[in-house]
Enzyme design. Structure first.
Site, mmCIF file in Angstrom:
data_model
loop_
_atom_site.group_PDB
_atom_site.id
_atom_site.type_symbol
_atom_site.label_atom_id
_atom_site.label_comp_id
_atom_site.label_asym_id
_atom_site.label_seq_id
_atom_site.Cartn_x
_atom_site.Cartn_y
_atom_site.Cartn_z
ATOM 1 N N SER A 257 0.678 -1.070 -0.222
ATOM 2 C CA SER A 257 0.058 -0.246 -0.149
ATOM 3 C C SER A 257 1.028 1.357 0.487
ATOM 4 C CB SER A 257 -0.775 -0.018 1.246
ATOM 5 O OG SER A 257 -0.653 1.433 1.928
ATOM 6 N N LYS A 258 0.118 2.832 -0.770
ATOM 7 C CA LYS A 258 0.716 3.684 -0.566
ATOM 8 C C LYS A 258 1.457 3.946 0.818
ATOM 9 C CE LYS A 258 -0.373 4.080 -5.812
ATOM 10 N NZ LYS A 258 -1.608 4.637 -6.555
#
Ligand code: GLU
Length: 487
Positions: A257-258
């Site tokens: 995930s960013k």
């Protein structure tokens, strides 16, 4: 006759090139190049809200940096951006409206939200319920007239065949099947602003651009039945689909995930930190695919040669930072010196360390670097104050024979002239200390290394001493002897 292979990477320019998208691009590229097909890039820029200025340039630039090339793109082909194709989509929307396979929908956002709330409260799966349901023709006409008079701009919805079965044999996952009744009802193909929705535009484009295989992330699986409905409505043959498994962060075990700010995920980050593009390419190619066997280092040409879509993994791909670091170090170690020195220069320059010793320093630390920007912290010793010792290092320095070794070596350095002071002359001096004191091995080298460099591990000791300089080395030995005396 088999259809010729045409695949595409279709980014939405909503941000920087993420490793997940880079993988999609890379697998499409490998697939096309392996089979002698065509690889194209199409920009899906219909989501005006999420549009990022410069997003397209950044995508292309980073793909190029990775060593990916393409045969068709907006750079060379007209109307390879969805925003330039609105008339094309509208023409097909029109066709479906004419055929009664789509209809104008006047339901408002508020009404939809209220209905969704009601469904949720009742424990029903949210879905759009046809707003014309149960109306006679006159009622329908009155409803439309009233809404038009109120200035409501309609969307266009596809009339979904609820009884239809939408299935495909996925290149990665095998048979997948959805029921038409399970996709949330008639869905919007054209928004109020006249723009198509993704699921509609993508079909028109893939068909007109004669895409043979759609290879993308498995976050798109739920979109595929919707897309199949459009192929069906327009009487077109659908391409093959392959959905690659998601990438999980091996540290958290969750989807990459960013928000995992500790993990570098944008190609731009690797580039800025001084990773070699070949290393990043190699690493990404093994995210959810491998050619079998233990070997992990492959050139671009080898990967093209070896690529086999049947070996795309069904289980999630693990993003393992340690593996990336290992691989990157392998590439840096084996790269030619000039390449790495060129990459190191801007980092050294920014740190004010591009001195006449710079080449030698890069040479010294090249075998150790995972990314070229590490050249700065690695050379701290030569430019900054002596580092604080760790507990393990202190323990070594508490050894009984340490003062003897350090004093003897200090004397040797003092006896050397500046002219004699070269890398190759330093090792014999250490040996001379061994002979004189009878202290050898770890007990000899470790205290000298720590006293001079402040570190237990590092490059060749004579090189380190040489680069540090005679004066500074003597000074470090002297400081350390005083420290030891105090304790
Ligand atoms: N524009 C879509 C995305 O960025 C592409 C999806 C597709 O490949 O169909 O996710």
């Amino acid at each position: 006759m088999t259809k010729s292979i045409r695949v595409r990477y279709a980014p939405s320019p909503t941000g920087l090139l993420h490793i997940g998208n880079a993988r999609t691009a890379l697998f499409n590229y490998l697939y096309a190049r392996h089979h002698g097909g065509t690889f194209l890039i199409r920009i899906e820029d219909t989501d005006r809200k999420r549009h990022v200025e410069d997003g397209e340039r950044s995508q292309m630039e980073n793909l190029r940096w990775l060593g990916i090339d393409w045969d068709e793109s907006p750079e060379t082909h007209e109307q390879y951006r969805q925003s330039e194709r609105l008339e094309i989509y509208q023409q097909y929307v029109h066709e479906l409206l004419e055929k009664g396979l789509a209809y104008k929908s006047y339901v408002t956002e508020e009404e939809l939200a209220a209905e969704r709330e009601r469904q949720e409260a009742a424990g029903e799966t949210p879905r759009y319920i046809n707003e014309y349901l149960g109306m006679s023709d006159e009622e329908k006409a009155a409803y439309v007239a009233e809404r038009e008079a109120a200035g409501i701009i309609p969307t266009v919805r596809l009339a979904v065949n609820e009884a239809g079965i939408y299935k495909w044999n996925d290149m990665v996952k095998g048979e997948i099947e959805f029921e038409g009744g399970n996709i949330g009802g008639d869905w919007v193909i054209q928004k109020k602003d006249g723009y198509p929705t993704y699921n509609f535009a993508v079909v028109i484009d893939d068909h007109l651009m004669e895409i043979s295989h759609v290879i993308r992330g498995d976050d798109h699986i739920a979109n595929t039945p919707k897309q199949l409905m459009v192929y069906e409505a327009l009487g077109w043959e659908a391409p093959e689909f392959g959905h690659m498994t998601l990438i999980i962060n091996s540290e958290t075990g969750k989807k990459l995930s960013k928000r995992d700010t500790n993990t570098l995920q944008f190609i731009e980050d690797y580039r800025k930190k001084g990773y070699l593009p070949e290393a990043v390419f190699n690493f990404i190619a093994l995210l959810g695919w491998n050619p079998g066997g233990e070997h992990e280092i492959f050139s671009r040409e080898e990967l093209i040669e070896l690529f086999d879509e049947h070996r795309l993994s069904k289980s999630p791909a693990a993003f393992d930072q340690k593996k990336l670091d290992w691989m990157s170090n392998e590439y840096i170690k084996n790269a030619d010196f000039a390449t790495i020195f060129d990459m190191a220069k801007p980092f050294l320059e920014a740190a004010g360390r591009l001195t006449d010793k710079a080449e030698k320093l890069v040479e010294l630390y090249k075998p150790q670097m995972k990314a070229v920007d590490e050249i700065v912290p690695l050379t701290d010793l030569f430019f900054e104050d002596f580092p604080a010792l760790t507990e393990a290092e202190k323990e070594v320095m508490a050894g009984e024979t340490v003062p003897t070794v350090l004093s003897a070596f200090k004397e040797k350095l003092e006896a050397m002239t500046e002219e004699d002071f070269k890398s190759e002359n330093i090792f014999p001096q250490i040996k001379a200390v061994q002979k004189e004191t009878g202290i050898k091995g770890k007990n000899l080298f470790m205290p000298i290394r720590i006293a001079v460099s402040g570190e237990m591990h590092g490059p060749e000791l004579p090189d380190t001493i040489y680069l540090l300089g005679r004066e500074k080395s003597i000074q470090h030995l002297d400081n350390m002897l005083k420290e030891i005396e105090k304790s």
